[in-house]
Write an enzyme that holds these catalytic residues in place. Structure first.
Site, mmCIF file in Angstrom:
data_model
loop_
_atom_site.group_PDB
_atom_site.id
_atom_site.type_symbol
_atom_site.label_atom_id
_atom_site.label_comp_id
_atom_site.label_asym_id
_atom_site.label_seq_id
_atom_site.Cartn_x
_atom_site.Cartn_y
_atom_site.Cartn_z
ATOM 1 N N CYS A 2 -9.107 6.175 -10.748
ATOM 2 C CA CYS A 2 -10.252 5.994 -11.644
ATOM 3 C C CYS A 2 -10.026 4.876 -12.650
ATOM 4 C CB CYS A 2 -10.489 7.279 -12.426
ATOM 5 S SG CYS A 2 -10.723 8.703 -11.387
ATOM 6 N N ARG A 27 -7.782 -0.598 -7.921
ATOM 7 C CA ARG A 27 -7.209 0.741 -8.015
ATOM 8 C C ARG A 27 -7.834 1.701 -7.009
ATOM 9 N NH1 ARG A 27 -5.371 1.357 -13.742
ATOM 10 N NH2 ARG A 27 -5.687 3.576 -13.532
ATOM 11 N N TRP A 72 -12.316 8.008 -8.505
ATOM 12 C CA TRP A 72 -11.629 8.310 -7.246
ATOM 13 C C TRP A 72 -11.562 9.829 -7.197
ATOM 14 C CZ3 TRP A 72 -9.831 5.402 -3.222
ATOM 15 C CH2 TRP A 72 -8.981 6.041 -2.322
ATOM 16 N N ASN A 96 -10.507 9.803 -17.169
ATOM 17 C CA ASN A 96 -9.438 9.655 -16.165
ATOM 18 C C ASN A 96 -8.457 10.795 -16.379
ATOM 19 O OD1 ASN A 96 -10.568 7.289 -15.382
ATOM 20 N ND2 ASN A 96 -8.853 5.990 -15.980
ATOM 21 N N GLU A 473 10.810 4.356 9.902
ATOM 22 C CA GLU A 473 10.009 3.783 8.816
ATOM 23 C C GLU A 473 10.879 2.901 7.906
ATOM 24 O OE1 GLU A 473 7.064 3.290 8.293
ATOM 25 O OE2 GLU A 473 6.807 2.980 6.153
ATOM 26 N N HIS A 496 24.756 4.716 24.527
ATOM 27 C CA HIS A 496 24.257 4.451 25.880
ATOM 28 C C HIS A 496 23.870 2.989 26.047
ATOM 29 C CE1 HIS A 496 24.526 8.635 26.936
ATOM 30 N NE2 HIS A 496 23.974 8.917 25.752
ATOM 31 N N LYS A 590 -3.069 -6.791 5.906
ATOM 32 C CA LYS A 590 -3.153 -5.423 5.393
ATOM 33 C C LYS A 590 -3.982 -4.538 6.323
ATOM 34 C CE LYS A 590 -2.215 -2.291 2.405
ATOM 35 N NZ LYS A 590 -0.907 -1.687 2.642
#
Ligand code: F6R
Length: 595
Positions: A2, A27, A72, A96, A473, A496, A590
């Protein structure tokens, strides 16, 4: 997340507020709204979706005072009713943060005949102000009194019908600044929002109350007038968005404890009922297909282990560019889960469409609200990561892990695979998780290790089971931003063939959090060490024979949220030493909207 912007001055307020909100767009948000004073009346205009959509509906008003917000969604879906500003009686507010005791307060206020129109905690806070004001008849005292009753975090911009020339602002654990420029005053949740007009601002401390009028700002702390020190912002708009961090990636790594907490709290309040109410019905499914690309695929691999181990139903996890073209075996008892930060990845979207076309139930886990995948999936769960700017994902990935853990928990409840004591342990561990994540982020050891290995051209990551999924990751993070050839192997597989690549000083990073296979992985690490490898272990148990990064031991469900942090920061520190363009690595985008 927010954003708040407020303006009182000599110019037309609406365009200035819109510009400020636009500067906070990065944001992330799903609705926007503005309240402004015209002819002594407070008008509110709010819309779902982008600021541009709100802007189309704004009048050319002469108003010189107003407050604006980008929301948000946290409490209640993204909708007109839940969008800010909220108005109750004489008060209109933007907010917020999260009011933790809003349910309690709501009950009391409803007994006083307040009827809430939204699902938000914000409307409850607004009603509380109106209620307290009935008795106090003094705006400042009312706001101070409210802070004694509200629990949680908040930054408020407040308008009151009885003082239409002032904005009131107060905060607790949620950022809020007051900026000033001759006959113009501003409030904002973040510095970029004011940089179009001024670079001079005051930082509010918890419970400081600011009263802004056209030509003056006064600060109070529980009734006593105080002086605040003016801060001059020296950087650019872009550097301000980084909030002092040298890179967006680092800022986003630092945001993770809060984001994981927000994401979990949004769907789970500690009760099985909340899982029932906020997550889709999973009862019909006997198997699950998870489909995604890159880091989202890695999150899916973690989920596969979690669901298979904790729930005991079969899960396949596939790379979307393969899944879309392969023969797939699914039926009406299969749920296809697609995972995507952007919600626009072409291969993931195509896999979703394939399952939809075959009449299979689909569920999307997505960060960007209203994206193609979010719209086309039969059901969608949003990660609450906010706008992710660095190309290498960090906070969206951990938010995906958080939601996947909750889905596992819900499945475990359906299949009765958790004993009561394990359920309690899982819940209890959630309390300390954000702090443990934060402690790992703040640890200083990554830079030192990075210095020892950043000049190498090959780095190996080893792990078994869940640790292998996480190591994939970690290796991806490193190769993306440092351009080092980093690969991850299931620890038992190295001998292996790949072990032939290990030579003197080759860095090998072992992940050891799983007690069942820890000794096996340790033996594999010893094998590389015997061939000259420079071995580092990320581990939940102290190991005397190796250089280690010690991390807290958690239940399988939460462990990955901690294990990934040293790997992200190691990649970051190595890339920094190599001087790469961390936020925009070469060749990467992105959002990958091509095959
Ligand atoms: C890695 C990274 C990519 C994405 C992949 C999928 O840091 O960001 O591997 O995870 O391109 O993207 P989304 O999640 O947008 O579908």
């Amino acid at each position: 997340m927010c954003g708040i912007v407020g303006y009182v001055g000599t110019k037309k307020a609406l365009p200035i507020i819109v510009k400020g909100l636009e500067a906070l767009e990065y944001r992330g948000y799903d609705s926007a709204g503005i309240a402004y004073v015209e002819n002594n009346h407070i008008q509110i205009i709010k819309k779902e979706g982008r600021i541009a959509n709100l802007q189309e509906h704004l009048p050319d008003s002469p108003s010189t005072i107003g407050i604006g917000h980008t929301r948000w969604a946290t409490h209640g879906e993204a909708s007109y009713q839940n969008a800010h500003p909220h108005q109750v009686g004489k008060f209109t507010i933007v907010h917020n943060g999260i009011i933790e005791n809003y349910q309690e307060l709501k009950k009391v206020l409803e007994q006083e005949n307040y009827v809430m129109k939204s699902d938000t905690d914000t409307e409850v806070a607004c009603a509380l102000l109106d209620y307290l004001y009935r008795e106090e008849r003094d705006i400042q005292k009312t706001i101070d009194k409210a802070t004694k009753l509200l629990k949680g975090s908040y930054a408020f911009g407040i308008l009151c019908e009885d003082d239409p020339e002032s904005i009131y602002a107060i905060r607790c654990s949620s950022p809020l600044i007051v900026a000033t420029k001759e006959q113009e005053q501003f409030i904002a949740s973040d510095v970029p929002a004011i940089l179009n007009d001024t670079n001079e601002y005051f930082l509010l401390d918890d419970f400081d109350l600011a009263v802004l009028r056209k030509d003056h700002v006064s600060f109070y702390h529980y009734g006593k007038e105080i002086q605040k020190e003016k801060i001059i912002f020296e950087g650019t708009v872009e550097s301000s968005q980084k909030e002092g961090f040298p890179h967006f990636m680092l800022k986003e790594i630092y945001e993770q404890p809060q984001i994981v907490q927000n994401t979990i709290r949004f769907y789970f309040d500690g009760t099985k009922e909340s899982l029932d109410n906020s997550l889709p019905n999973l009862e019909p499914y006997q198997s699950i297909h998870i489909v995604a690309c890159g880091s989202a695929y890695h999150a899916g691999l973690v989920a596969r282990t979690l669901i298979e181990e904790i729930v005991g139903i079969p899960v396949t996890c596939e790379i979307a560019s393969e899944y879309r073209y392969k023969k797939v075996f699914y039926d009406s008892h299969t749920l296809v889960i697609v995972i995507s930060q952007s919600g626009e990845t072409a291969d993931t979207l195509a896999s979703l469409r394939k399952a939809n076309a075959d009449g299979i139930d689909t569920l999307a886990i997505v960060n960007v609200v209203g994206s193609s995948i979010a719209r086309e999936a039969k059901q969608v769960l949003y990660t609450k990561a906010g706008c992710e700017i660095a190309v290498a994902t960090t906070k969206a990935y951990t938010a995906q892990l958080a939601i996947l853990s909750l889905l596992t928990l819900k499945l475990a409840c359906i299949h009765h695979t958790l004993q009561e004591d394990e359920w309690l342990e899982i819940k209890e561990q959630l309390r300390t998780l954000p702090k443990e994540m934060e402690n790992l982020i703040l640890s200083k050891q990554y830079e030192e290790i990075a210095k020892q290995i950043y000049q190498q051209e090959d780095i190996f990551y080893l792990g078994r089971r869940l640790d292998y999924s996480i190591s994939l990751e970690g290796a991806l993070k490193l190769k993306e931003i440092s351009y080092i050839n980093s690969v991850s192997y299931p620890a038992g597989e190295l001998k292996h063939g790949t072990i032939s690549l290990i030579e003197d000083k080759t860095p090998v990073i072992g992940i050891l959090t799983d007690a069942n296979v820890m000794e096996k992985t340790m033996s594999n690490l010893e094998e590389t060490s015997a061939r000259g490898a420079n071995v580092f272990a990320i581990t939940t148990e102290p190991i005397n024979t190796m250089k280690t990064i010690l991390i807290p031991k958690k239940h399988l469900l939460w462990q990955s949220l901690l294990t990934i942090i040293p790997l992200q920061l190691l990649a970051y520190e190595i890339a920094k030493l190599r001087g790469s363009d961390i936020d925009k690595p070469r060749n990467l985008a992105k959002s990958v909207t091509v095959e």
